[in-house]
Design an enzyme around this catalytic site. Structure first.
Site, PDB file in Angstrom:
ATOM      1  N   HIS A  27       6.048  -7.402 -10.700  1.00 23.26           N
ATOM      2  CA  HIS A  27       5.322  -7.253  -9.431  1.00 23.26           C
ATOM      3  C   HIS A  27       4.687  -8.548  -8.942  1.00 23.26           C
ATOM      4  CE1 HIS A  27       1.969  -7.133 -12.222  1.00 23.26           C
ATOM      5  NE2 HIS A  27       1.186  -7.411 -11.211  1.00 23.26           N
TER       6      HIS A  27
HETATM    7  C1  UD1 Z   1      -2.614  -6.197  -7.771  1.00 28.57           C
HETATM    8  C2  UD1 Z   1      -3.411  -7.373  -8.363  1.00 28.57           C
HETATM    9  C3  UD1 Z   1      -2.679  -7.915  -9.575  1.00 28.57           C
HETATM   10  C4  UD1 Z   1      -2.370  -6.820 -10.572  1.00 28.57           C
HETATM   11  C5  UD1 Z   1      -1.593  -5.706  -9.846  1.00 28.57           C
HETATM   12  C6  UD1 Z   1      -1.251  -4.551 -10.729  1.00 28.57           C
HETATM   13  C7  UD1 Z   1      -4.722  -8.844  -6.908  1.00 28.57           C
HETATM   14  C8  UD1 Z   1      -4.739 -10.147  -6.239  1.00 28.57           C
HETATM   15  N1  UD1 Z   1      -3.538  -8.461  -7.433  1.00 28.57           N
HETATM   16  O1  UD1 Z   1      -1.376  -6.707  -7.296  1.00 28.57           O
HETATM   17  O2  UD1 Z   1      -3.491  -8.881 -10.208  1.00 28.57           O
HETATM   18  O3  UD1 Z   1      -1.594  -7.341 -11.621  1.00 28.57           O
HETATM   19  O4  UD1 Z   1      -2.417  -5.236  -8.769  1.00 28.57           O
HETATM   20  O5  UD1 Z   1      -0.463  -3.642 -10.000  1.00 28.57           O
HETATM   21  O6  UD1 Z   1      -5.722  -8.176  -6.946  1.00 28.57           O
HETATM   22  N2  UD1 Z   1       0.963  -0.476  -2.790  1.00 28.57           N
HETATM   23  C9  UD1 Z   1       1.293   0.862  -2.684  1.00 28.57           C
HETATM   24  N3  UD1 Z   1       0.470   1.761  -3.314  1.00 28.57           N
HETATM   25  C10 UD1 Z   1      -0.636   1.419  -4.009  1.00 28.57           C
HETATM   26  C11 UD1 Z   1      -0.954   0.046  -4.095  1.00 28.57           C
HETATM   27  C12 UD1 Z   1      -0.145  -0.872  -3.496  1.00 28.57           C
HETATM   28  O7  UD1 Z   1       2.276   1.229  -2.066  1.00 28.57           O
HETATM   29  O8  UD1 Z   1      -1.324   2.289  -4.546  1.00 28.57           O
HETATM   30  C13 UD1 Z   1       1.853  -1.454  -2.158  1.00 28.57           C
HETATM   31  C14 UD1 Z   1       1.398  -1.918  -0.806  1.00 28.57           C
HETATM   32  O9  UD1 Z   1       2.512  -2.096  -0.011  1.00 28.57           O
HETATM   33  C15 UD1 Z   1       0.764  -3.258  -1.081  1.00 28.57           C
HETATM   34  C16 UD1 Z   1       1.574  -3.762  -2.265  1.00 28.57           C
HETATM   35  O10 UD1 Z   1       1.934  -2.592  -2.997  1.00 28.57           O
HETATM   36  O11 UD1 Z   1       0.821  -4.083   0.032  1.00 28.57           O
HETATM   37  C17 UD1 Z   1       0.842  -4.712  -3.167  1.00 28.57           C
HETATM   38  O12 UD1 Z   1      -0.400  -4.171  -3.597  1.00 28.57           O
HETATM   39  P1  UD1 Z   1      -1.671  -5.125  -3.840  1.00 28.57           P
HETATM   40  O13 UD1 Z   1      -2.826  -4.317  -4.327  1.00 28.57           O
HETATM   41  O14 UD1 Z   1      -1.862  -6.004  -2.657  1.00 28.57           O
HETATM   42  O15 UD1 Z   1      -1.192  -6.088  -4.965  1.00 28.57           O
HETATM   43  P2  UD1 Z   1      -0.431  -5.850  -6.339  1.00 28.57           P
HETATM   44  O16 UD1 Z   1       0.855  -6.553  -6.229  1.00 28.57           O
HETATM   45  O17 UD1 Z   1      -0.427  -4.424  -6.771  1.00 28.57           O
END
Ligand code: UD1
Length: 359
Positions: free
Chosen positions: A206
């Site tokens: 991820h």
């Molecule tokens: C975040 C953390 C990362 C951690 C990871 C674990 C930061 C900077 N990053 O990254 O350190 O390793 O979580 O997963 O805090 N999304 C969904 N459903 C959800 C959550 C996210 O669909 O419940 C999708 C959304 O499109 C979102 C993307 O995933 O834009 C990324 O989610 P985000 O929380 O921005 O970052 P992670 O890559 O999960």
């Protein structure tokens, strides 16, 4: 003593659960408040962990959701400030390195509320990672720094942190693993998926550096497709990665994509994997504890102890490099049985002791 715990994203839940439990066991000593920022919000990324880790309902949910780093961090700060003012805890505990960690620590610092950072001192020395700023800045702000490994102490001392703020307590995430491994081992997930113990590769990905550009993601998926021709490759896919594959029109035939797994199924899959391929931080630690070979598709790691103990290898996100590393690690036997100091299932107890002594 009034303690406020912060959770936001998936890797936070297994770190906070043992702290909630350890404080609850000290009957009457702590009033606990749980705040969920809502950084992660899907059932499979959040709710299932509350159920499986037996965590109480959050007292407050901030519902910040996804967004750019500035949006997400800013929204957490704005939503958290009134909550903090309302409860006025003696201590706020933040864990790990996600945006919610830094955002809440910063609000505490500005309002003069004491904050403790669990999993302090880890450094990748790679400032292109968003988490590295979250780690560095949270550690500068926090009044108490609970470290999981000795390298973390050395990093903090090198940055000029007062040794009185640093407490080497071990790894809280391992507390959860130790407690739930017997339950996870009994899950039928391997049979359900038709997998043989040590006969498959488990994959998670991820990190923006691997999935946000088509180049590295294409290389990794090409390697996985080739590997899947000779053994099962099981890939519980993060929503970010799924979205990027769709956006870039990438596929990997033969790879068994699953929905993100809950804690227990994922632990069962990790424990029995022949090899894990990941870019996660926590999974590098879990595989070290379980003596499962792990390839980390990154240039660096903030968890060097996992490399030193010989269970984890850093591999470039290039097809040929991955294929070569898999063949080497796959044949790696017998597995070692070493484990870093204080990764013993008792870290949360040490944290509770330290906080109790401070008033
Ligand atoms: C975040 C953390 C990362 C951690 C990871 C674990 C930061 C900077 N990053 O990254 O350190 O390793 O979580 O997963 O805090 N999304 C969904 N459903 C959800 C959550 C996210 O669909 O419940 C999708 C959304 O499109 C979102 C993307 O995933 O834009 C990324 O989610 P985000 O929380 O921005 O970052 P992670 O890559 O999960």
């Amino acid at each position: 003593m009034k303690i406020m715990h912060i959770v936001g994203a998936r890797p936070n839940f297994m770190k906070v659960a043992p702290l909630l439990q350890a404080m609850k066991e000290r009957a009457g000593a702590f009033e606990q408040i749980l705040v969920h920022t809502g950084q992660h919000y899907d059932y499979a990324m959040s709710r299932i962990f509350f159920e499986e880790l037996d965590m109480p309902e959050p007292n407050e949910t901030l519902n910040v959701g996804s967004g750019s780093h500035a949006e997400q961090t800013g929204r957490v700060m704005l939503a958290f400030e009134p909550v903090l003012l309302n409860y006025r805890p003696d201590w706020v505990i933040v864990v790990g390195d996600v945006n919610s960690t830094l955002a809440c620590a910063l609000v505490c610092a500005k309002l003069g509320v004491q904050v403790a950072h669990v999993e302090a001192g880890l450094r990748s020395f790679d400032r292109s990672m968003p988490e590295e700023y979250n780690r560095l800045l949270t550690d500068q702000i926090a009044d108490l720094l609970f470290t999981p490994s000795e390298d973390a102490n050395a990093n903090l001392l090198r940055e000029g942190v007062d040794p009185a703020r640093i407490h080497f307590v071990g790894n809280v995430m391992i507390d959860t693993l130790v407690k739930l491994l017997p339950i996870a081992s009994a899950r039928p997930v391997l049979g359900d998926l038709g997998l043989e113990p040590e006969g498959y590769i488990l994959v998670t990905l991820h990190r923006p550096s691997n999935v946000d550009e088509p180049g590295p993601l294409r290389e990794i998926l090409a390697a996985l497709e080739q590997l899947a021709a000779s053994r099962p490759v099981v890939f519980p896919i993060h929503p970010r990665t799924r979205e990027r594959m769709r956006q870039f029109g990438l596929q990997a035939s033969g790879v068994r994509f699953l929905e993100p797994q809950g804690y227990l199924n994922f632990l069962a899959l990790t424990q029995s994997a022949g090899l894990v391929v990941t870019d996660s931080g926590g999974i590098q630690e879990e595989t070290t504890f379980l003596d499962v070979p792990c390839l980390t598709l990154r240039e660096n790691t903030e968890r060097p102890v996992t490399i030193e103990l010989g269970t984890n290898w850093l591999v470039k996100s290039e097809r040929q490099a991955i294929l070569q590393a898999v063949e080497q690690a796959w044949q790696k036997a017998p597995r070692s049985s070493s484990c870093p100091p204080l990764w013993d299932g008792k870290a949360s107890g040490r944290i509770v002791e330290a906080i109790s002594g401070l008033g």
